[in-house]
Design a protein around this motif. Structure first.
Motif, mmCIF file in Angstrom:
data_model
loop_
_atom_site.group_PDB
_atom_site.id
_atom_site.type_symbol
_atom_site.label_atom_id
_atom_site.label_comp_id
_atom_site.label_asym_id
_atom_site.label_seq_id
_atom_site.Cartn_x
_atom_site.Cartn_y
_atom_site.Cartn_z
ATOM 1 N N ASN A 396 -23.099 36.006 54.064
ATOM 2 C CA ASN A 396 -24.224 36.834 54.494
ATOM 3 C C ASN A 396 -25.410 35.973 54.940
ATOM 4 O O ASN A 396 -26.056 36.234 55.947
ATOM 5 N N ALA A 401 -28.473 33.581 59.371
ATOM 6 C CA ALA A 401 -28.971 32.378 60.042
ATOM 7 C C ALA A 401 -28.519 32.401 61.504
ATOM 8 O O ALA A 401 -29.300 32.097 62.417
ATOM 9 N N ILE A 431 -35.815 31.982 64.282
ATOM 10 C CA ILE A 431 -37.093 32.701 64.497
ATOM 11 C C ILE A 431 -38.028 32.667 63.286
ATOM 12 O O ILE A 431 -39.199 33.000 63.378
ATOM 13 N N GLY A 432 -37.507 32.269 62.127
ATOM 14 C CA GLY A 432 -38.355 32.170 60.927
ATOM 15 C C GLY A 432 -38.777 33.529 60.396
ATOM 16 O O GLY A 432 -38.437 34.576 60.971
ATOM 17 N N MET A 437 -44.141 38.615 55.180
ATOM 18 C CA MET A 437 -42.911 39.348 54.863
ATOM 19 C C MET A 437 -42.057 38.647 53.817
ATOM 20 O O MET A 437 -41.184 39.267 53.200
ATOM 21 N N VAL A 441 -38.699 40.059 51.416
ATOM 22 C CA VAL A 441 -37.495 39.926 52.228
ATOM 23 C C VAL A 441 -36.224 40.393 51.495
ATOM 24 O O VAL A 441 -35.271 40.850 52.124
ATOM 25 N N THR A 446 -35.767 46.144 54.120
ATOM 26 C CA THR A 446 -36.815 45.327 54.731
ATOM 27 C C THR A 446 -36.262 44.615 55.959
ATOM 28 O O THR A 446 -35.229 43.957 55.886
ATOM 29 N N ARG A 447 -36.966 44.758 57.056
ATOM 30 C CA ARG A 447 -36.599 44.030 58.264
ATOM 31 C C ARG A 447 -37.875 43.578 58.930
ATOM 32 O O ARG A 447 -38.829 44.351 59.032
ATOM 33 N N ALA A 448 -37.902 42.305 59.378
ATOM 34 C CA ALA A 448 -39.144 41.800 59.967
ATOM 35 C C ALA A 448 -39.433 42.526 61.265
ATOM 36 O O ALA A 448 -40.538 42.967 61.529
ATOM 37 N N LEU A 459 -29.399 46.451 59.027
ATOM 38 C CA LEU A 459 -29.772 47.578 58.164
ATOM 39 C C LEU A 459 -30.856 47.201 57.154
ATOM 40 O O LEU A 459 -31.443 48.057 56.526
ATOM 41 N N GLY A 462 -28.630 43.609 53.516
ATOM 42 C CA GLY A 462 -27.801 42.436 53.207
ATOM 43 C C GLY A 462 -28.420 41.560 52.130
ATOM 44 O O GLY A 462 -27.772 41.207 51.143
ATOM 45 N N THR A 464 -30.690 42.303 49.961
ATOM 46 C CA THR A 464 -30.802 43.013 48.671
ATOM 47 C C THR A 464 -29.507 42.809 47.888
ATOM 48 O O THR A 464 -29.522 42.508 46.684
ATOM 49 N N SER A 488 -35.841 29.148 58.866
ATOM 50 C CA SER A 488 -35.837 29.668 57.487
ATOM 51 C C SER A 488 -34.854 28.885 56.648
ATOM 52 O O SER A 488 -33.899 28.292 57.170
#
Ligand code: ADP
Length: 646
Positions: A396, A401, A431-432, A437, A441, A446-448, A459, A462, A464, A488
């Motif tokens: 995941n 990544a 993209i970091g 956020m 995360v 949660t999605r940036a 969705l 992942g 979580t 990241s």
């Protein structure tokens, strides 16, 4: 009513009767009785109204003992000493006491009496008796209500204050005010709340006062207040104008709703995320459906072009895998949030989980043109883990990544061993993650970037699942990023085991080559049953199909299968019942029965085990898992590692 002889002598008979009548009416109406006690003869004369007050039939004369007997037992001593005092000191005496009527009713009476003396000795006592029961009832009710108010005021968990509307000064504050604001009662009383500095916006104090003055009350206004220690809270203020000793005052109630406001905001965020999630979910589920439908059309039209067919099938397979992943993630997250998630852990080599993850992500990395660098230490690192789940965690992170890095990025996966722990790092230069956020995360949904147009939108569940799985393994996970565009890094820490695993795990060895088993496929969904039979047939197995439990029993009797793939929810006879009956038959004891169902919860697995199933696979069934089970069955595979779930 008998009156003193002197009064009778000076008035004529008719006016006297009229006067007596007026007196009688007045005393009755005013509930006043008059009496005359001849002390020496111990005889008390009563006016007619006194009989009414005491609730006794008129006519009878009374002694002082009769009188005492009517006094409430609790007041008798007090009455006795009051009479004694009056006789002794010749003072006009007033007295309040309770009397008990013959019907048991208690009345409050007020006596005003005067002692008459002859040669210094008391000879008569005359007086009036007023029925003050009603006044007393009101007084008592008032006192009780006041006591209740005082108790409620001081014990209320809300901050209560009483302040003068003329001066704004606090006249009273309750315990909650002291506890919440940190100002003692002495500090607060005599000062205004503005002087205390509790208003974050001092002009709001004026606004509040003006509103209370104008309307007589104020309801549920939100203000920010500053406590003695500088901390700020959100308070819900209501106020009411009241009179205190003739002065117009404001009774103010403040409820600290800081937490509530925080929770409401959190709920609003969660609700917004949920809405976004549903929109994204619909989008994500439709995405693979479109190419699958196109694929079917293409296969229908160009069935004789094997190269094209192979391409189309590969594409459909990829899209289907994507859908299965989505549904699996949804089920995982639902089980995790309900605490119904179970790991099957054993000592494993961490490198195995890494290898599995790398293999499953390699095609994504390649198609995105990423430079994928994996560094594994030479030493063997053992962890107590569920191999499939740990592989899922690493895969995941690698998927993310790849997804959140522009084409041609470098993605590094490294495994290190620290003291007592193993560390897995997945680093990208993509993209970091915005700093704001980062703390959320791992939260669900949660999605940036929440724009649906973004091709890489997911969705938001992942991470979580990843976090929960890592924690269930006794580990921890951190996300690092220096901000947008700066890449990241996700760092997973797991507790290390000391010694080698007792046995080599073989669950993930290559799928064994097993051919020609007899498999009975039972499913009331004809498409599902027939396509599964086709797949098994294409793998070289002999198959039969049944569409309900009863047909399955009949078919199995003659077919004698090596394996029965049995759906659970079916008409006529369901899978549990069919399995139970199969197990009762002589040939049915040794046949392998595998549940093939959409229900994969722990309790579903337990139920199928109790019904006699050997294994429980969730739909869509993974063919490799089936092949492994058949290998175990025929002894041609590696044996021990057959998965009991999919
Ligand atoms: P999904 O990827 O399905 O949206 P995840 O829970 O896996 O859900 O990730 C949550 C969010 O965290 C993503 O939407 C993305 O904004 C951010 N994120 C996760 N991994 C990375 C990464 N490697 N680089 C940048 N952002 C990431």
């Amino acid at each position: 009513m008998p009156l003193p002889p002197k009064a009778v002598a000076s008035v004529g008979a008719e006016p006297l009767r009229e006067s007596e009548e007026r007196f009688r009416i007045a005393t009755q109406a005013g509930k006043i009785g008059v009496w005359d006690w001849d002390i020496l003869a111990d005889r008390i004369l009563w006016s007619e109204s006194l009989y009414t007050i005491y609730g006794v039939t008129p006519g009878k004369t009374h002694t002082i003992e009769d009188f005492r007997a009517r006094v409430h037992p609790d007041d008798r001593d007090m009455v006795r000493s009051a009479i004694g005092n009056a006789l002794e000191h010749d003072s006009p005496s007033e007295l309040e006491y309770r009397a008990v009527r013959p019907d048991g009713k208690i009345v409050w009476l007020f006596i005003n009496a005067k002692v008459i003396r002859s040669d210094g000795r008391p000879v008569r006592m005359v007086g009036s008796t007023l029925d003050i029961t009603e006044r007393k009832r009101v007084e008592i009710a008032l006192r009780e209500s006041e006591q209740r108010f005082v108790k409620a005021f001081s014990a209320s968990p809300l901050c209560l204050t009483i302040s003068s509307l003329a001066t704004g000064k606090l006249l009273e504050v309750n315990e909650a005010f002291v506890a919440v604001t940190g100002y003692s009662r002495d500090e607060a009383i005599g000062r205004t709340t503005a002087e205390l500095g509790v208003w974050v916006q001092p002009n709001e104090r004026e606004e509040e006062l003006t509103a209370v003055e104008a309307a007589g009350s104020l309801r549920n206004r939100e203000y920010r207040f500053r406590m003695r220690n500088g901390q700020e809270i959100t308070g819900l203020l209501s106020a009411e104008v009241i009179d205190v000793a003739g002065e117009r005052c404001a009774l103010t109630v403040i409820q600290d709703i800081t937490d509530r406001t925080k929770y409401e905001e959190a709920l609003r965020v969660a609700d917004r995320r949920k809405d976004e999630f549903i929109a994204t979910l619909a989008h994500e589920l439709r995405n693979p459906l479109a190419p699958i439908r196109n694929g079917i059309e293409l296969l229908k039209r160009a069935a004789d072009d094997p190269v094209r067919n192979a391409e189309v099938l590969a594409m459909m397979d990829r899209q289907l895998a994507q859908m299965v992943r989505l549904v699996d993630d949804l089920l995982d997250v639902s089980r995790i949030s309900r605490g119904k998630f179970e790991l099957r852990t054993e000592p494993i080599e961490l490198s195995k989980a890494v290898r599995n993850a790398v293999e499953s992500c390699r095609p994504t990395m390649d198609s995105a043109g990423h430079h994928f660098v994996v560094s594994d230490p030479d030493e063997t690192i053992l962890v107590q883990a569920d191999l499939a789940r740990l592989s899922q965690v690493i895969a995941n992170l690698l998927d993310n990544a790849a997804k959140y890095s522009p084409r041609g990025s470098t993605i590094r996966l490294s495994v290190e061993s620290g003291p007592g722990e193993a560390v897995v790092r997945v680093r990208d230069n993509g993209i970091g993650i915005p700093t704001s956020m980062l703390p959320q995360v791992f939260e669900m949904f949660t999605r940036a970037d929440t724009s649906l147009e973004k091709p890489q939108s997911g969705l938001g569940i992942g991470l979580t699942i990843v976090k929960r799985l890592v924690e269930m393994h006794g580990g921890s996970i951190e996300a690092h990023s220096e901000g947008e565009g700066k890449g990241s890094e996700f760092v997973v820490r797991l507790p290390r085991l000391g010694s080698s695993p007792a046995q080599e795990d073989s669950a993930f060895d290559a799928t064994p080559d097993v051919t020609h088993c007899r498999v009975l496929v039972v499913d009331d969904n004809r498409d599902s049953a027939e396509s599964m039979a086709m797949v098994l047939g294409a793998m070289g197995h002999e198959t039969r199909i049944a569409y309900d439990g009863r047909q399955a029993l009949a078919s199995a009797e003659s077919f004698q299968p090596d394996m029965i793939l049995l759906d659970i929810g079916m008409p006529v006879m369901n899978g549990y019942e069919a399995c139970r009956r199969i197990r009762e038959l002589p040939w049915g004891r040794n046949v392998m029965v595998v549940a093939m169902t959409g229900w994969g919860h722990l309790q579903d697995r337990e139920r199928s085990r109790n019904a006699g199933f050997d294994h429980h696979l969730t739909k869509p069934v993974d063919v490799a898992s089936l092949q492994q089970l058949l290998a175990d069955r025929t002894g041609s595979g590696s044996g021990a590692g057959a998965p009991s779930s999919a």
